[in-house]
Design an enzyme around this catalytic site. Structure first.
Site, short mmCIF file in Angstrom:
data_model
loop_
_atom_site.label_atom_id
_atom_site.label_comp_id
_atom_site.label_asym_id
_atom_site.label_seq_id
_atom_site.Cartn_x
_atom_site.Cartn_y
_atom_site.Cartn_z
N ARG A 87 26.46 16.37 -30.47
CA ARG A 87 25.59 17.17 -29.17
C ARG A 87 24.04 16.58 -29.12
NH1 ARG A 87 27.31 21.53 -32.17
NH2 ARG A 87 28.94 22.67 -31.66
N LYS B 283 22.28 7.08 -16.41
CA LYS B 283 23.55 7.89 -15.92
C LYS B 283 23.90 7.02 -16.60
CE LYS B 283 24.11 9.11 -10.75
NZ LYS B 283 24.43 8.87 -9.71
N GLU C 74 20.83 -6.08 -5.27
CA GLU C 74 20.91 -5.21 -5.70
C GLU C 74 19.18 -5.05 -5.44
OE1 GLU C 74 22.46 -2.27 -5.62
OE2 GLU C 74 24.45 -3.11 -7.15
N LYS D 6 13.12 2.13 -8.45
CA LYS D 6 14.74 2.85 -9.10
C LYS D 6 14.29 4.09 -9.34
CE LYS D 6 19.39 4.17 -10.49
NZ LYS D 6 20.32 3.50 -11.36
N GLU E 172 20.25 14.04 -9.60
CA GLU E 172 21.41 13.92 -7.53
C GLU E 172 21.86 14.81 -6.96
OE1 GLU E 172 24.88 11.42 -8.05
OE2 GLU E 172 23.64 9.94 -7.08
N ARG F 139 18.35 10.61 -3.49
CA ARG F 139 18.93 9.41 -4.53
C ARG F 139 19.53 8.81 -3.70
NH1 ARG F 139 20.83 8.46 -10.36
NH2 ARG F 139 19.24 9.97 -11.95
N ASN G 199 22.13 4.01 -2.44
CA ASN G 199 23.41 3.67 -1.62
C ASN G 199 22.88 2.79 -0.26
OD1 ASN G 199 24.65 4.71 -3.53
ND2 ASN G 199 24.71 6.79 -2.85
N HIS H 83 26.18 0.44 0.10
CA HIS H 83 27.01 1.12 -0.17
C HIS H 83 28.03 1.64 0.18
CE1 HIS H 83 23.81 -0.63 -3.49
NE2 HIS H 83 24.57 -0.01 -4.74
N HIS I 106 31.09 -0.21 -0.55
CA HIS I 106 32.81 0.80 -1.89
C HIS I 106 33.64 0.81 -0.68
CE1 HIS I 106 29.63 3.08 -3.74
NE2 HIS I 106 29.52 2.40 -4.68
N HIS J 122 30.41 -6.59 -7.76
CA HIS J 122 29.61 -5.48 -7.03
C HIS J 122 29.18 -5.61 -5.49
CE1 HIS J 122 28.14 -1.12 -6.05
NE2 HIS J 122 27.33 -1.53 -6.71
N1 LIG Z 1 24.55 3.52 -14.87
C1 LIG Z 1 24.76 3.32 -14.21
O1 LIG Z 1 23.17 4.36 -13.06
C2 LIG Z 1 25.02 2.57 -13.05
C3 LIG Z 1 24.53 2.33 -11.90
C4 LIG Z 1 25.10 0.24 -12.07
C5 LIG Z 1 26.50 0.52 -11.99
N2 LIG Z 1 26.87 0.96 -13.65
C6 LIG Z 1 27.98 1.01 -14.37
O2 LIG Z 1 27.88 -0.28 -14.84
C7 LIG Z 1 28.68 -1.46 -15.02
C8 LIG Z 1 28.85 -2.76 -14.51
O3 LIG Z 1 27.26 -3.37 -15.21
P1 LIG Z 1 27.16 -5.22 -15.10
O4 LIG Z 1 27.26 -5.81 -14.56
O5 LIG Z 1 26.33 -4.97 -16.52
O6 LIG Z 1 29.05 -5.35 -16.24
P2 LIG Z 1 29.34 -5.57 -17.68
O7 LIG Z 1 28.32 -4.94 -19.16
O8 LIG Z 1 30.91 -5.89 -17.84
O9 LIG Z 1 28.67 -7.34 -17.55
C9 LIG Z 1 29.45 -8.03 -17.64
C10 LIG Z 1 29.43 -9.09 -18.70
O10 LIG Z 1 28.45 -10.48 -18.45
C11 LIG Z 1 28.75 -10.67 -20.08
N3 LIG Z 1 27.05 -10.40 -20.63
C12 LIG Z 1 25.82 -9.44 -20.69
N4 LIG Z 1 24.75 -9.74 -20.87
C13 LIG Z 1 25.21 -11.50 -21.08
C14 LIG Z 1 24.25 -12.03 -20.93
N5 LIG Z 1 23.18 -12.09 -21.72
N6 LIG Z 1 24.51 -13.70 -21.23
C15 LIG Z 1 26.03 -13.73 -21.30
N7 LIG Z 1 27.02 -12.88 -20.60
C16 LIG Z 1 26.69 -11.91 -20.68
C17 LIG Z 1 29.46 -9.42 -20.57
O11 LIG Z 1 29.97 -9.48 -22.22
C18 LIG Z 1 30.34 -8.82 -19.60
O12 LIG Z 1 31.82 -9.89 -19.58
C19 LIG Z 1 30.05 -1.01 -14.41
O13 LIG Z 1 30.81 -0.30 -14.62
C20 LIG Z 1 29.00 0.04 -13.78
O14 LIG Z 1 30.37 1.80 -13.10
C21 LIG Z 1 25.99 1.29 -13.15
ZN LIG Z 2 24.99 -0.87 -6.51
#
Ligand SMILES: NC(=O)c1ccc[n+]([C@@H]2O[C@H](COP(=O)([O-])OP(=O)(O)OC[C@H]3O[C@@H](n4cnc5c(N)ncnc54)[C@H](O)[C@@H]3O)[C@@H](O)[C@H]2O)c1
Ligand SMILES: [Zn+2]
Length: 354
Positions: free
Chosen positions: A109, A131, A173, A215, A225, A230, A234, A237, A241, A254
């Site tokens: 929990r 999130k 971003e 942010k 939200e 928030r 977007n 976006h 999207h 993205h």
């Molecule tokens: N929680 C939120 O508010 C929020 C907001 C935007 C996006 N997201 C989510 O984030 C995800 C995308 O995140 P991302 O773009 O970071 O992708 P990711 O976490 O897949 O990382 C991208 C790649 O980079 C590698 N990597 C990470 N750090 C590294 C470093 N310092 N050096 C070398 N390689 C490295 C990882 O192993 C991976 O292969 C999506 O699932 C999306 O839905 C969440």
């Molecule tokens: Zn975004």
């Protein structure tokens, strides 16, 4: 936010997270590639601060944000007798942070969660705002929780090992934050584009801090939200999207989709006489300078497919598409009354095919 923070994690935890005094164990959730670079300094810093540390490795990509991986992590924690007072620490990008945060929100929990974002996307976006979640086969991020971490650490040195494309894509971003809220940040990006692309850690600390601050400010007014505040996050976006969906989340990162989305949104604002053509041009030139795409050329994407993708967007409001539109650099408004024909035209102008 700063340089060389990962090797100081243990003392940062002791200093900023009082609960860490009661914690005996920390589970570091990461990916092999990231651990190769940053695992050792992190683990030894935590051990030096007196924690018992274990590591758990996730696979690469969106499939790490799955029910299977979530339950595999729960079972690892159980097998190692993790209790309520122990902690989970994510070391990685948005994928690692989202899955680990949701595990922390739900295991027994809820246990304390620490997030160390190692991608630019994680540092400027996903690690802020609380999130967390996983994907279902039916779609992305369909199950999750708002679960704020106890501490977010962004070490800008860690951005040096990212691929050029991952790094550049997330700059979209940062441009977004400039347009929606911060003309000074926008000017900094314009004047220092070359040093940013060379990943100067001091400058990166500045833009990560500014982005995180904006942010945090926006989400703190609308933590769950519910109020629509928030929504301004977007910007770019709604179109973005649509592109991602139409491409089945392949071919465009993205941030790249958001970049082209911001081009469309800015043009739409010009058409509606909200924004000046000169400022829209300034935005587009900055995006180009930062190595971001500003059209769909080469993607062979049909406009009707993009429109379909846009209307499937979950941020749709009671059947109407919502657009965040700039009125000047640093200020946006939300409009729900944009004629469909105009939306189609904007997509065609960036290269949507008939
Ligand atoms: N929680 C939120 O508010 C929020 C907001 C935007 C996006 N997201 C989510 O984030 C995800 C995308 O995140 P991302 O773009 O970071 O992708 P990711 O976490 O897949 O990382 C991208 C790649 O980079 C590698 N990597 C990470 N750090 C590294 C470093 N310092 N050096 C070398 N390689 C490295 C990882 O192993 C991976 O292969 C999506 O699932 C999306 O839905 C969440
Ligand atoms: Zn975004």
């Amino acid at each position: 936010v700063g340089e060389k923070l990962i090797p100081k994690t243990g003392s940062l935890l002791r200093r900023f997270v009082p609960e860490s005094g009661k914690a005996g164990k920390i589970m570091v959730v990461t990916q092999k590639r990231i651990a190769r670079y940053y695992g050792k300094p992190l683990l030894s810093s935590l051990q030096k601060a007196g924690f018992r540390v274990s590591s758990h490795f996730l696979p690469e990509g969106e499939k790490a944000k799955s029910q299977q991986e979530l339950f595999r992590l729960y079972r690892t924690l159980l097998a190692l007798d993790f209790e309520r007072r122990d902690m989970l620490l994510a070391l990685g990008g948005g994928v690692t942070g989202d899955l680990t945060g949701f595990a922390a929100a739900t295991y027994l929990r809820g246990i304390a969660f620490i997030n160390i974002g190692t991608t630019l996307l994680a540092q400027v976006d996903s690690s802020i705002g609380g999130k967390t979640g996983i994907n279902l086969e039916e779609g992305k991020n369909l199950v999750g929780a708002f679960y704020p971490p106890k501490l977010v650490i962004s070490d800008t040195r860690s951005l040096r090992t990212l691929t050029g494309r991952d790094f550049n894509a997330s700059l979209a971003e940062v441009v977004k934050y400039g347009i929606i809220r911060d003309p000074q940040l926008f000017r900094l990006l314009e004047s220092q584009a070359a040093r940013i692309l060379a990943r100067d850690p001091k400058l990166l600390a500045e833009i990560v801090t500014d982005s995180a601050r904006i942010k945090a400010l926006v989400v703190s007014h609308d933590e769950r939200e519910t109020k629509g505040e928030r929504m301004i996050l977007n910007y770019g976006h709604t179109f973005g999207h649509g592109f991602e969906q139409a491409l089945g989340y392949k071919h465009l990162r993205h941030g790249e989709a958001v970049s082209i989305g911001m081009v469309c949104a800015a043009r739409l604002a010009v058409k509606l006489e909200l924004f000046s053509a000169a400022e829209a041009e300034r935005q587009n030139r900055l995006l180009e300078k930062l190595g971001l795409p500003i059209s769909l050329s080469g993607l062979k994407l049909a406009t009707h497919k993009i429109l379909c993708g846009m209307t499937r967007d979950k941020k749709k409001h009671a059947g109407r598409l919502c657009f965040v539109l700039p009125v000047k650099i640093g200020k946006v408004v939300i409009r729900e009354d944009v004629p469909g024909g105009l939306v189609r035209k904007m997509i065609e102008e960036v290269g949507g095919e008939s």
